[in-house]
Design a protein around this motif. Structure first.
Motif, PDB file in Angstrom:
ATOM      1  N   GLU A 184       0.825  -1.205   0.000  1.00  0.00           N
ATOM      2  CA  GLU A 184       0.000   0.000   0.000  1.00  0.00           C
ATOM      3  C   GLU A 184       0.860   1.256   0.000  1.00  0.00           C
ATOM      4  N   ALA A 185       1.931   1.252   0.800  1.00  0.00           N
ATOM      5  CA  ALA A 185       2.843   2.394   0.838  1.00  0.00           C
ATOM      6  C   ALA A 185       3.530   2.599  -0.512  1.00  0.00           C
ATOM      7  N   LEU A 186       3.870   1.495  -1.164  1.00  0.00           N
ATOM      8  CA  LEU A 186       4.506   1.561  -2.477  1.00  0.00           C
ATOM      9  C   LEU A 186       3.552   2.158  -3.513  1.00  0.00           C
ATOM     10  N   ILE A 187       2.311   1.717  -3.478  1.00  0.00           N
ATOM     11  CA  ILE A 187       1.320   2.239  -4.424  1.00  0.00           C
ATOM     12  C   ILE A 187       1.086   3.729  -4.196  1.00  0.00           C
ATOM     13  N   GLU A 188       0.987   4.133  -2.947  1.00  0.00           N
ATOM     14  CA  GLU A 188       0.753   5.545  -2.646  1.00  0.00           C
ATOM     15  C   GLU A 188       1.866   6.430  -3.195  1.00  0.00           C
ATOM     16  N   LYS A 189       3.088   5.910  -3.184  1.00  0.00           N
ATOM     17  CA  LYS A 189       4.242   6.724  -3.575  1.00  0.00           C
ATOM     18  C   LYS A 189       4.576   6.643  -5.059  1.00  0.00           C
ATOM     19  N   VAL A 190       4.515   5.434  -5.646  1.00  0.00           N
ATOM     20  CA  VAL A 190       5.025   5.261  -7.014  1.00  0.00           C
ATOM     21  C   VAL A 190       4.075   4.431  -7.874  1.00  0.00           C
ATOM     22  N   ALA A 191       2.788   4.610  -7.730  1.00  0.00           N
ATOM     23  CA  ALA A 191       1.820   3.792  -8.470  1.00  0.00           C
ATOM     24  C   ALA A 191       2.093   3.783  -9.971  1.00  0.00           C
ATOM     25  N   SER A 192       2.405   4.919 -10.529  1.00  0.00           N
ATOM     26  CA  SER A 192       2.590   5.005 -11.975  1.00  0.00           C
ATOM     27  C   SER A 192       3.822   4.254 -12.466  1.00  0.00           C
ATOM     28  N   GLY A 193       4.787   4.042 -11.569  1.00  0.00           N
ATOM     29  CA  GLY A 193       6.015   3.366 -11.973  1.00  0.00           C
ATOM     30  C   GLY A 193       6.125   1.937 -11.487  1.00  0.00           C
ATOM     31  N   LEU A 194       5.074   1.434 -10.837  1.00  0.00           N
ATOM     32  CA  LEU A 194       5.094   0.074 -10.318  1.00  0.00           C
ATOM     33  C   LEU A 194       4.689  -0.886 -11.430  1.00  0.00           C
ATOM     34  N   ARG A 195       5.596  -1.791 -11.818  1.00  0.00           N
ATOM     35  CA  ARG A 195       5.376  -2.651 -12.988  1.00  0.00           C
ATOM     36  C   ARG A 195       4.850  -4.048 -12.638  1.00  0.00           C
ATOM     37  N   TRP A 196       5.458  -4.656 -11.607  1.00  0.00           N
ATOM     38  CA  TRP A 196       5.234  -6.093 -11.341  1.00  0.00           C
ATOM     39  C   TRP A 196       5.638  -6.386  -9.920  1.00  0.00           C
ATOM     40  N   MET A 197       4.964  -7.353  -9.282  1.00  0.00           N
ATOM     41  CA  MET A 197       5.353  -7.803  -7.940  1.00  0.00           C
ATOM     42  C   MET A 197       5.151  -9.313  -7.834  1.00  0.00           C
ATOM     43  N   ARG A 198       5.917  -9.913  -6.932  1.00  0.00           N
ATOM     44  CA  ARG A 198       5.747 -11.344  -6.671  1.00  0.00           C
ATOM     45  C   ARG A 198       6.335 -11.659  -5.296  1.00  0.00           C
ATOM     46  N   ASP A 199       5.630 -12.493  -4.526  1.00  0.00           N
ATOM     47  CA  ASP A 199       6.219 -12.960  -3.269  1.00  0.00           C
ATOM     48  C   ASP A 199       6.949 -14.267  -3.539  1.00  0.00           C
ATOM     49  N   PRO A 200       8.241 -14.328  -3.241  1.00  0.00           N
ATOM     50  CA  PRO A 200       9.058 -15.494  -3.595  1.00  0.00           C
ATOM     51  C   PRO A 200       8.908 -16.621  -2.579  1.00  0.00           C
ATOM     52  N   THR A 201       7.803 -17.330  -2.664  1.00  0.00           N
ATOM     53  CA  THR A 201       7.553 -18.438  -1.734  1.00  0.00           C
ATOM     54  C   THR A 201       8.279 -19.674  -2.252  1.00  0.00           C
ATOM     55  N   ARG A 202       7.552 -20.737  -2.589  1.00  0.00           N
ATOM     56  CA  ARG A 202       8.215 -21.947  -3.091  1.00  0.00           C
ATOM     57  C   ARG A 202       9.046 -21.624  -4.335  1.00  0.00           C
ATOM     58  N   GLY A 203      10.290 -22.077  -4.335  1.00  0.00           N
ATOM     59  CA  GLY A 203      11.182 -21.792  -5.455  1.00  0.00           C
ATOM     60  C   GLY A 203      12.039 -20.563  -5.252  1.00  0.00           C
ATOM     61  N   GLY A 204      11.637 -19.697  -4.295  1.00  0.00           N
ATOM     62  CA  GLY A 204      12.459 -18.567  -3.921  1.00  0.00           C
ATOM     63  C   GLY A 204      12.560 -17.462  -4.963  1.00  0.00           C
ATOM     64  N   VAL A 205      13.478 -16.538  -4.685  1.00  0.00           N
ATOM     65  CA  VAL A 205      13.701 -15.373  -5.543  1.00  0.00           C
ATOM     66  C   VAL A 205      14.109 -15.801  -6.948  1.00  0.00           C
ATOM     67  N   ALA A 206      14.954 -16.808  -7.055  1.00  0.00           N
ATOM     68  CA  ALA A 206      15.454 -17.224  -8.365  1.00  0.00           C
ATOM     69  C   ALA A 206      14.331 -17.688  -9.271  1.00  0.00           C
ATOM     70  N   THR A 207      13.413 -18.480  -8.737  1.00  0.00           N
ATOM     71  CA  THR A 207      12.320 -18.987  -9.560  1.00  0.00           C
ATOM     72  C   THR A 207      11.377 -17.868  -9.976  1.00  0.00           C
ATOM     73  N   ALA A 208      11.026 -16.986  -9.031  1.00  0.00           N
ATOM     74  CA  ALA A 208      10.129 -15.869  -9.346  1.00  0.00           C
ATOM     75  C   ALA A 208      10.709 -14.997 -10.456  1.00  0.00           C
ATOM     76  N   LEU A 209      11.996 -14.698 -10.371  1.00  0.00           N
ATOM     77  CA  LEU A 209      12.603 -13.812 -11.371  1.00  0.00           C
ATOM     78  C   LEU A 209      12.845 -14.528 -12.702  1.00  0.00           C
ATOM     79  N   ASN A 210      13.090 -15.826 -12.682  1.00  0.00           N
ATOM     80  CA  ASN A 210      13.196 -16.573 -13.940  1.00  0.00           C
ATOM     81  C   ASN A 210      11.859 -16.584 -14.670  1.00  0.00           C
ATOM     82  N   GLU A 211      10.769 -16.736 -13.912  1.00  0.00           N
ATOM     83  CA  GLU A 211       9.452 -16.674 -14.535  1.00  0.00           C
ATOM     84  C   GLU A 211       9.205 -15.300 -15.145  1.00  0.00           C
ATOM     85  N   LEU A 212       9.605 -14.256 -14.419  1.00  0.00           N
ATOM     86  CA  LEU A 212       9.456 -12.904 -14.949  1.00  0.00           C
ATOM     87  C   LEU A 212      10.274 -12.721 -16.222  1.00  0.00           C
ATOM     88  N   ALA A 213      11.536 -13.143 -16.193  1.00  0.00           N
ATOM     89  CA  ALA A 213      12.412 -12.964 -17.349  1.00  0.00           C
ATOM     90  C   ALA A 213      11.831 -13.649 -18.581  1.00  0.00           C
TER      91      ALA A 213
END
Length: 344
Positions: free
Chosen positions: A212-241
């Motif tokens: 919510e704080a992120l949206i209030e400040k930079v809504a126009s520049g916010l592109r994508w978000m993901r919580d890196p649960t199973r598979g961690g940061v590497a899996t989330a960012l590989n899916e994004l890439a």
């Protein structure tokens, strides 16, 4: 209508199919997606976004089978609430209501169940969302491991954001809300199967207040978000890439990893980038708004350890690279196998 082509060729379901990595992707894209295909499902987001009378509603579902059901910093009940509201938050949605379904094993101590329901109630209150319904089923003794919980969540998407991998551009910055790997290593150690000691706690928490704080400040520049649960940061960012058709570069010295997590991973031969988090999230923001986004997170309680960890590049497409402070680099793939089963 043409019959769907099922591309999933594995002969049986294994633990790895639920680990959030390559096997999970193979199952989802090879079996579920072709048979259930529709435009909303095709995005494979943390939550589906549906338009209804001028509003955008987010709908998500999750299941929780963590073992043990109580661990330092959290429990199955708390995890069920936080995990569900966090999936809603990742599409920019404020949680409105949850459903909870319980699968109980005959012979389960009623006190154990009561403790988990109380944990859910307390977590729901902290997250500011009611549990408005659900279901209960009981199976024979030995047919379930004490209890499992399945949830559904409904949220209202903030009209100022429209998050998607397709919105990501080269030059965008990658932010992380805090240290990675705490949850996965905490649960692993709580099982008592390894002769390791560490003063770690799960990071399970609702992240909507940070989002919510992120949206209030930079809504126009916010592109994508993901919580890196199973598979961690590497899996989330590989899916994004892959989905965005870009490359992702991470700066190794900027990645926040506690020494206890790093040490446990070194002993076990694991990469902290593959270890699950349950109270952190990744955000991609426009380069010109990166500093403002970081400031917004750090000024919000719980976001003090947020940091800039990488950037989006045009090439190599579909690849996540980690750059060392000495100029070297390594490619980090999606999780393969299931080194830490049943961590959520």
């Amino acid at each position: 209508m043409a019959e769907a082509t099922v591309r999933f060729r594995d002969t049986c379901i294994e633990l790895a199919h639920g680990a959030g990595g390559k096997a999970s992707r193979r199952l989802i894209e090879g079996l579920f997606l072709p048979l259930l295909r529709n435009p909303t499902l095709a995005g494979l987001a943390d939550a589906a976004v549906l338009e209804l009378e001028g509003l955008r509603l987010a709908l998500t579902a999750d299941s929780f089978v963590v073992k043990p059901i109580v661990f330092p910093g959290g429990s199955l009940g708390e995890l069920a609430i936080n995990g569900t509201v966090n999936d809603l938050a990742m599409v920019g949605a404020r949680p409105l209501a949850l459903l909870a379904t319980f699968i109980l094993e005959a012979g389960l101590d009623a006190g154990v169940l009561e403790t988990q329901v109380k944990a859910m109630a307390q977590a729901a209150e902290r997250a500011g969302v009611p549990v408005v319904g659900g279901d209960t089923k009981v199976v024979e003794h030995g047919k379930a491991d004490s209890l499992y919980v399945t949830t559904a969540g409904l949220g209202l998407v903030d009209p100022r954001v429209d998050l998607s991998p397709k919105a990501v551009r080269p030059g965008d910055q990658v932010l992380l809300s805090g240290p990675i790997g705490d949850h996965g290593v905490t649960v692993l150690l709580a099982r008592g199967e390894l002769d390791l000691e560490a003063s770690l706690r799960s990071d399970t928490r609702p992240v909507w207040f940070l989002v919510e704080a992120l949206i209030e400040k930079v809504a126009s520049g916010l592109r994508w978000m993901r919580d890196p649960t199973r598979g961690g940061v590497a899996t989330a960012l590989n899916e994004l890439a892959r989905d965005a058709g870009v490359g992702v570069v991470l700066f190794e010295e900027a990645l926040p990893v506690r020494e206890e997590v790093r040490g446990a991973c070194e002993i076990l031969g694991l990469d902290p980038l593959h270890i699950a988090c349950e109270g952190q999230f990744l955000a991609v923001v426009a380069k010109e708004q990166g500093e403002a986004a970081l400031e917004a997170l750090r000024r919000t309680p719980g976001g003090e350890e947020a940091c800039l960890v990488g950037e989006i590049r045009a090439e190599p497409v579909g690849t996540v690279q980690v750059l060392s402070r000495y100029g070297g680099s390594r490619v980090v793939d999606m999780l393969v196998g299931d080194p830490l089963p049943r961590i959520c």
